[in-house]
Design a protein around this motif. Structure first.
Motif: not given
Length: 1530
Positions: A1353, A1356, A1409, A1412, A1416, A1458-1459, A1461-1463, A1465-1466
């Motif tokens: 993170i 990014t 994950v 994913r 991204y 954004t995608e 960062i979500q990945a 987080e997952a």
């Protein structure tokens, strides 16, 4: 290098002067001349080396001069060895004598400790293995001691020295097995003192064996060339011994030695005969190849085998009462020695003329003479002469079958038929008696074979009478043909009985004998069926009764495998045959009642076959049940199956006979060719497997060579068969016949070699408990056979007279008994399934262990776990580590047994369960001595986890049961195995960490020694890489060891408490190195390189044990200056041995080693450029003097072009020699180093006021360096591969990238001072760089390390900044902004891609994950690449519309971020917590404070005597929070 050459020259000069002085003082002129000659050679070699050193000093950068210096130094080393050979040899032999003494003493102490501990050992299986290994070692100790005494009493005798070397090498393997067995026994010994004594003795023996191995290898290298002469001398001495024994026998003074009996000596003679035959086959093969070293070793093996033969022959003569038999035995043994000595002399001559056809022919003739002498020697054994007489009787009687006509005897057909039936029954009975007698005494065998010979003569006479009464010529020919078959079967039976009587322990001979007896029965049945005229069904009944009689012996004492069937295959066979038997019994009854006699006969025949199948399956199942009992000793598979080789040999010979038969048709020729190809292929595969398994280098080489000979001769035969198939004429037939000879000879030699007892399997020893477990199955099968015999006899009479009511009731009774016995057989087989009872017992034991751990955990939680005062913490640690180690070793064997080896399941499960009780006791004891409650629970929890995972595995293993058809259990079994391995690894790591923290290094030393011993074992799996792959890994590991060693030296002065952890790290690194060395040795170009690598790694291991021991001592006594000096000296030795390992790897593949070194150098250059970029970015990269970039431009361009030429050489070097590849790799590193230096100077000349341009320039050369590093790696991987190999395609792609990056550098250099284009050029270079990074990111190769989602993170965030910068630069179109954007973009995208892949490949990240995040990450980089390309278009053709589009590109990048960062987080999962959360901060502070108090309490505990534990409350003040009260144990 030049400085070392000066030191070396001075040393050799001193040595030359010393040798000259010795020569002057020598009274023997011959010795004086030899010394002066050696001094001259040494002086000449020194002069050459000095000359080469001068050349290297004058041209320090010349690779050619350096190579000359290396060669001169090597020549000097060889000259020094030659000059000081005697002194070196004497020193090495003295070292070996001392090592042998230490090993013999340590082995004696270990045997005594094992005997003392026997009474308190709870694991009987482990105890049996220990006793067996002790017996073998006890037999070897006298030979070792005798070797030492002989060498000391005759210090100048080569024969005595070689005898000591041979005895030492023979001692190593049994000694290592005894160490392993001792360590496996220690955890299960209940008496603490006995266990500690055995453990210490095993450690001492392991250390002594390590010294003995090293000393024997070095002595072997020094004394090796004398092997052939020594072997010849030994054999001549044995010949004299035989003559002396004969003289003693004639004088009546030849007495048997203690323990010698006729039976034992006869068996020893049979075994040693096989060993001699095998050794001779090996000697012939090595002599043919012309390798003096291996021929010497083979000659030594021949001499050793002959020594055993001579001892056995003397024993037979001494225990024989018959004087003529005694003299015959000694004469034949003396003849064997004489012929063998001639063979060794001929071998010596053949070695001098390798490839000479005449010498090879003489060698073959002499070897044949030895073989014939061996046969005569075996034939002199008591009992053998009687068997030979019976074989001659069969042969003489069979000559009557060669007559052209068979006149009638004048008797009626009925009389001849009755006589034939009578003598057939007698012959069948005699065949079964021969089978029984072969397991008894020689007198029993003599009587049985004499009777068989007489019965055969009677049978043949009746058969010839039957041929004479035959009505037609065709019938007569058929009768004679059947009689010939019986003659052949009878000869095979007698030969099998002869072989078994000389070697009763040989595997499969009993089965071969039983099969030969059944073949005689089948042959008798065939002739009876044809020649007798009885009521339909009568012949079938008689045949069935004979068949049942022949299989009855299987159930007498089934102590050997009858078939290859597994236990569950036996059950299936019983089920199938019982169905057939049920149908046959119904058919017999029905057809007898209805007088359907032909169908009645068919039912009887089918029932007989089913009963034979049932008996075979029952006997095999009973054997497996007996073997599977934990008290029985499981058999061990041999290196090869001699029976398989014998069967293949026989099939090949028969096929070759058919090929040369003039009556053979074209289709028969092709059929015979198929048989030959099938069996030779099987033999070659067996040789390949045996070669990969054996640790003996000579045997390994022999198996490979034998397979090559068989394959080549088969290829020649197949070629001639194809020619014959194409043109079926006499000329091609003769060629085909000629081609069969070499094949038969090659197969015979291979079979003789494979018959070596050393390669044979060890049969199982069934215990009384095992016999008891077998009994129900055997009893049911015997009842079935007995009732079946009665049933067939009753049915036979009913077929003649179906109206006999009493007989029908008898038949019904027999039928019921047969059915009941089969039901009982099936029930018993299901109930007695191997391993089930043992699994239940083991499960009960483990449940009890879990209960004990639970109780201890409750006691620990309530602070009531009483410390054990009777044992030290270190001893408890060792007990736990030993138990965990043994459990770990048993995981895979239990899994294999559960999958497909039911007979082994009980043994392995019982062994595993026996280690859990000592583990639990040691774990509870360890926990009781730990002050920290948290650490107590950690030890107990991990121990419980291991026990629970083992329990789960046992449940699964019980369900699988060793049945390979239980496919539904295989996946569950695999999962439980994996869980248990993880639990073992976790507990093992905890114990290693605790031991290293306490300075306890005993386990580490054991681990290193285990790694060294395992390195000598053959790899369990086939190598999945090339030598280059293992070489690369080993170089990295060796360098890591060097770094660890250096760190240990540093910590010895600054922080000795860290030495334990570093010693543990060194142990793990060496374990990895030794494992890789095993595979590197297998994949090396030749055996010499492989053995050299293993030798150097072994020596490194011994040095590591010394360093680890010193580290433990220093950690315990940090202020001991003497120990500190010893540690530094040990570290120096380890570093030296590391360099030796690297040198041995380099010798294996100089080119690829140069590539490895070059890749490492390039990595250093890249790191240096990264540092320079940091200085440039900070604005501190200043110019020197008043220089400008123009001063460096030409030099940069010239060096870059030179690098392109080096790249071409590097690519072509992949397909060239190792020498050229090495030169290309070294040249490319030299050029890239120079290029990096001149580019750095050029960047500095631009001035610190323009840092962005400096960074652009350095990035350009960094891209070139990275591309070169990748190219070197792909070149190394492609070296020696064919052109169509995938690695060649990768090489071409890497070369293209390299050229692209050099071109980019050249463009950057030209544009760097052009204010109008330098920004554009920088942006183009960045776009190309991102494309290359994206290609690496998209590959399937995992990253070298992993990282956390938080780090991902953080990376990014740079993308967001770089995007804003790119949009701004696109709008402004200023070159300065564009350069800054290019530099920032390059760094941001590269960091993001690296961290994305590293985080995605983290072991805790799920596959979904991961996919994913990678998707991204790819989209983000691609979107940003599109943004930069759009900016490049704007710079070249600025317009308002294009600038308007920048927003859409930046939004696309922002969406991907954004995608991403979500990945990320997952990836964190549900258990992740925010480290900035105040609650988390408070909790961390609380834990930190508690840990500080814990540490303070420990220090206080060390300062004053231990008092009774009491509890107090600690008040801890949290930042910004209340007081917290924590109970603490003082």
């Amino acid at each position: 290098m030049v400085r070392q050459a000066r030191i070396l020259a001075q040393a050799t000069s001193d040595l030359v002067n010393a040798i000259k002085m010795d020569a002057e003082g020598e009274s023997d002129l011959e010795n004086s001349r030899k010394l002066l000659s050696a001094a001259k050679l040494l002086a000449d070699a020194t002069a050459k080396m000095v000359e080469a050193a001068k050349g290297a000093a004058a041209n320090p950068d010349s690779e050619e001069q350096q190579q000359k210096l290396r060669e001169a130094a090597e020549g000097l080393r060889m000259a020094t060895n030659a000059a000081a050979q005697n002194a070196i040899k004497k020193r090495l032999v003295n070292k070996l004598e001392n090592a042998a003494k230490q090993a013999a003493a340590a082995a004696t102490q270990t045997i005594a400790a094992a005997q003392h501990a026997a009474s308190s050992n709870r694991n009987q299986a482990a105890q049996q293995q220990l006793v067996q290994s002790c017996k073998v070692v006890a037999e070897q100790i006298p030979q070792l001691v005798q070797g030492v005494r002989g060498s000391q009493s005759q210090p100048d005798s080569p024969s005595a020295q070689l005898a000591l070397i041979s005895a030492s090498q023979n001692f190593l393997q049994p000694g290592a097995k005894m160490v392993t067995a001792s360590k496996a026994t220690v955890p299960t010994i209940s008496d603490q003192a006995s266990a500690m004594q055995l453990s210490q003795c095993a450690k001492n023996l392991a250390s002594a064996l390590a010294e003995l191995r090293t000393a024997s290898q070095k002595a072997q290298e020094a004394c090796g060339p004398l092997e052939i002469d020594n072997a010849l001398s030994m054999v001549r001495d044995l010949e004299k011994d035989m003559k002396e024994a004969k003289s003693s026998a004639e004088e009546g003074k030849l007495k048997p030695l203690p323990g010698e009996t006729l039976e034992k000596c006869s068996q020893d003679l049979g075994t040693s005969t096989k060993a001699v035959s095998s050794a001779i086959a090996q000697l012939l093969s090595e002599a043919t190849q012309g390798n003096e070293n291996y021929t010497g070793m083979a000659a030594r093996d021949v001499a050793q085998a002959l020594k055993s033969l001579a001892s056995a022959a003397r024993g037979v003569a001494a225990t024989t009462g018959d004087s003529s038999a005694r003299n015959a035995m000694l004469d034949c043994a003396g003849d064997v020695m004489d012929k063998s000595a001639n063979l060794i002399e001929e071998t010596k001559r053949a070695i001098a003329k390798p490839g000479d056809a005449e010498s090879q022919q003489r060698l073959a003739q002499v070897a044949k003479a030895v073989s014939q002498a061996l046969n005569r020697c075996v034939n002199c054994l008591p009992g053998q002469r009687d068997v030979d007489n019976a074989i001659r009787t069969v042969g003489e009687a069979s000559k009557t079958l060669l007559a052209d006509s068979f006149p009638s005897s004048g008797r009626s057909f009925q009389e001849v038929q009755a006589q034939l039936n009578e003598v057939a029954a007698g012959l069948n009975q005699s065949a079964n008696e021969v089978v029984q007698a072969s397991r008894g005494t020689t007198q029993d065998l003599a009587r049985a074979t004499s009777k068989f010979g007489q019965d055969f003569s009677n049978f043949l006479e009746a058969g010839v009478d039957m041929a004479g009464t035959s009505q037609s010529k065709e019938d007569q020919t058929q009768v004679v043909s059947n009689l010939k078959t019986i003659s052949m079967s009878s000869s095979k039976l007698l030969l099998a009985a002869k072989a078994l009587s000389t070697d009763p322990s040989s595997p499969n001979l009993k089965n071969q004998l039983a099969a030969a007896a059944r073949a005689v029965t089948d042959s008798i049945n065939q002739i009876i069926t044809m020649c007798t005229q009885q009521a339909p069904g009568q012949k079938e009944c008689d045949n069935a009764l004979r068949e049942l009689e022949s299989v009855k012996g299987m159930l007498e004492n089934p102590t050997e495998a009858v078939t290859e069937l597994s236990y569950f295959d036996c059950i299936d066979s019983v089920m199938e045959n019982s169905k057939v038997l049920g149908e046959s019994m119904a058919g017999i009854s029905h057809n007898a009642k209805n007088s359907n006699l032909p169908e009645f006969g068919d039912s009887v025949s089918a029932g007989s076959k089913a009963l034979c199948g049932l008996t075979e399956a029952a006997a095999q199942a009973a054997y497996l049940v007996g073997v599977s009992d934990p008290n029985s000793t499981a058999g061990q598979k041999g290196l090869v199956d001699p029976a398989q080789f014998a069967r293949a040999n026989q099939s090949i010979q028969m096929a070759c006979q058919n090929l040369v038969d003039p009556a053979c048709t074209q289709s028969q020729v092709l059929s015979a060719a198929t048989i030959v190809a099938k069996h030779t292929s099987a033999l070659c595969n067996a040789c390949r497997l045996a070669s990969s398994k054996t640790p003996n280098p000579v045997a390994k080489r022999q198996f490979v060579q034998s397979a090559k000979e068989v394959a080549n001769t088969t290829a020649n035969l197949v070629k001639s068969i194809k020619a014959l198939d194409g043109a079926f004429n006499q000329e091609n037939r003769e060629k085909c016949k000629a081609a069969t000879g070499p094949l038969i000879e090659a197969v015979d030699n291979l079979t003789a070699f494979a018959s070596n007892p050393e390669f044979a399997s060890i049969p199982a020893q069934i215990s009384p408990e095992g016999h008891a477990a077998m009994e129900p199955i055997v009893a049911a099968a015997k009842m079935m056979l007995e009732s079946s015999t009665g049933l067939i006899q009753t049915a036979r009479s009913l077929a003649v007279n179906p109206k006999d009511p009493p007989k029908w009731s008898v038949l019904a009774g027999h039928s019921r008994t047969v059915s009941d016995s089969i039901k009982k057989l099936i029930t018993n087989m299901r109930e007695k399934a191997p391993g089930q009872r043992e699994c239940d017992d083991a499960i009960e034991v483990l449940n009890g262990c879990i209960r004990e751990v639970d109780q201890a955990s409750l006691a620990a939680i309530s602070q009531q776990l009483t410390p054990r005062e009777d044992i030290s913490m270190e001893t408890l640690h060792e007990q736990m580590a030993a138990s965990v180690h043994e459990i770990s070793n048993l995981i895979d064997p239990v899994a294999v047994a559960a999958r497909s080896e039911a007979s082994q399941l009980g043994h392995k499960v019982s062994q595993m369960a026996s280690y859990f009780e000592p583990l639990i006791m040691a774990a509870i004891g360890t926990a009781s001595k730990i002050l920290s409650s948290q650490q107590q629970m950690a030890v107990l929890d991990q121990t419980k986890t291991l026990t629970e995972s083992a329990l789960q595995m046992l449940y699964t293993a019980k369900e699988a049961g060793g049945n390979p058809k239980a496919a539904h259990m295989q996946e569950a079994l695999e999962e439980s195995v994996q869980m248990m391995k993880e639990a073992v690894d976790d507990l093992g790591a905890t114990l290693a960490e605790a031991a290293s923290a306490a300075g306890a290094v005993g386990g580490m030393v054991d681990s290193i020694n285990d790694s060294i011993n395992k390195m000598e074992d053959t790899p369990a799996l086939e190598p999945d890489g090339t030598f280059v792959d293992y070489q690369t890994t080993m170089v990295k590991t060796a360098k890591a060891i060097a770094v660890t060693v250096q760190e240990m030296v540093t910590k010895s002065n600054t922080n000795p408490d860290d030495l334990g952890g570093l010693a543990n790290q060194l142990t793990n690194e060496f374990g990895n190195l030794a494992n890789e060395a095993k595979y590197a040795a297998v994949t090396a170009e030749n055996d010499e390189i492989g053995s050299h690598i293993k030798k150097q790694v072994g020596e490194l291991g011994f040095s590591c044990t010394g360093l680890v021991t010193k580290a433990g001592a220093l950690q315990c006594s940090p202020n001991d200056s003497f120990t500190k000096k010893e540690l530094i000296e040990s570290a120096r030795k380890v570093s030296e041995k590391v360099s030796h390992v690297l040198a041995s790897l380099q010798a294996g593949n100089r080119g690829t080693q140069a590539c490895i070194t070059a890749a490492s150098a390039v990595s250093g250059i890249i790191a240096d450029l990264d540092t320079t970029i940091m200085f440039a970015t900070a604005g501190t990269l200043n110019r020197e003097n008043a220089e400008t970039f123009a001063d460096h431009r030409e030099c940069i361009l010239k060096t870059a072009k030179a690098l392109v030429e080096d790249t071409k050489l590097l690519v072509s070097g992949a397909g060239a020699s190792q020498e050229k590849l090495a030169q290309a790799a070294q040249s490319s590193v030299s050029t890239i180093t120079k290029l990096a230096d001149v580019v750095k100077l050029g960047a500095a000349s631009l001035g610190s006021e323009d840092p962005e341009t400096q960074v652009v320039l350095i990035n350009a050369v960094k891209d070139v360096a990275k591309a070169l590093g990748n190219l070197i790696s792909t070149t190394k991987a492609a070296a020696g591969k064919p052109h169509d190999d995938p690695s060649m395609l990768q090489l071409k792609n890497s070369a293209k990238v390299m050229v692209t990056n050099v071109t980019s550098l050249l463009k950057t250099v030209k544009a760097v001072e052009d204010e109008a284009t330098k920004g554009t050029r920088a942006l183009e270079a960045t776009i190309e760089h991102i494309k290359q990074e994206l290609a690496v990111f998209s590959s399937s190769d995992p990253p070298p390390k992993t990282t956390t989602p938080e780090e991902f993170i953080r990376m990014t965030k740079g993308i967001t900044m770089a995007t804003a910068k790119a949009v701004a630069a696109g709008n402004s179109c200023r070159q300065e902004d564009i350069i800054a954007t290019a530099n920032l973009s390059r760094r941001a995208i590269a960091d993001m891609l690296h961290s994305c892949k590293e985080a995605a490949y983290h072991p805790e990240v799920s596959k979904d994950v991961q996919m994913r995040a990678l998707r991204y990450g790819n989209e983000c980089a691609a979107g940003y690449l599109g943004l930069l390309e759009h900016v490049l278009v704007i710079i070249q053709k600025p317009s308002h519309d294009l600038k308007q589009q920048l927003a859409s590109y930046s939004k696309r990048v922002a969406g991907s971020v954004t995608e991403l960062i979500q990945a990320a987080e997952a990836m964190k999962g549900t258990e992740w917590v925010d480290p900035e959360d105040p609650t988390v901060i408070a909790e961390n502070e609380l834990l930190g404070a508690a840990a500080a108090i814990e540490a303070a309490a420990k220090k206080l505990e060390q300062l004053r005597p231990r008092t009774k534990p009491k509890f107090f409350l600690c008040y801890i003040v949290l930042k910004g929070g209340p007081f917290l009260c924590v109970p603490h144990r003082s």
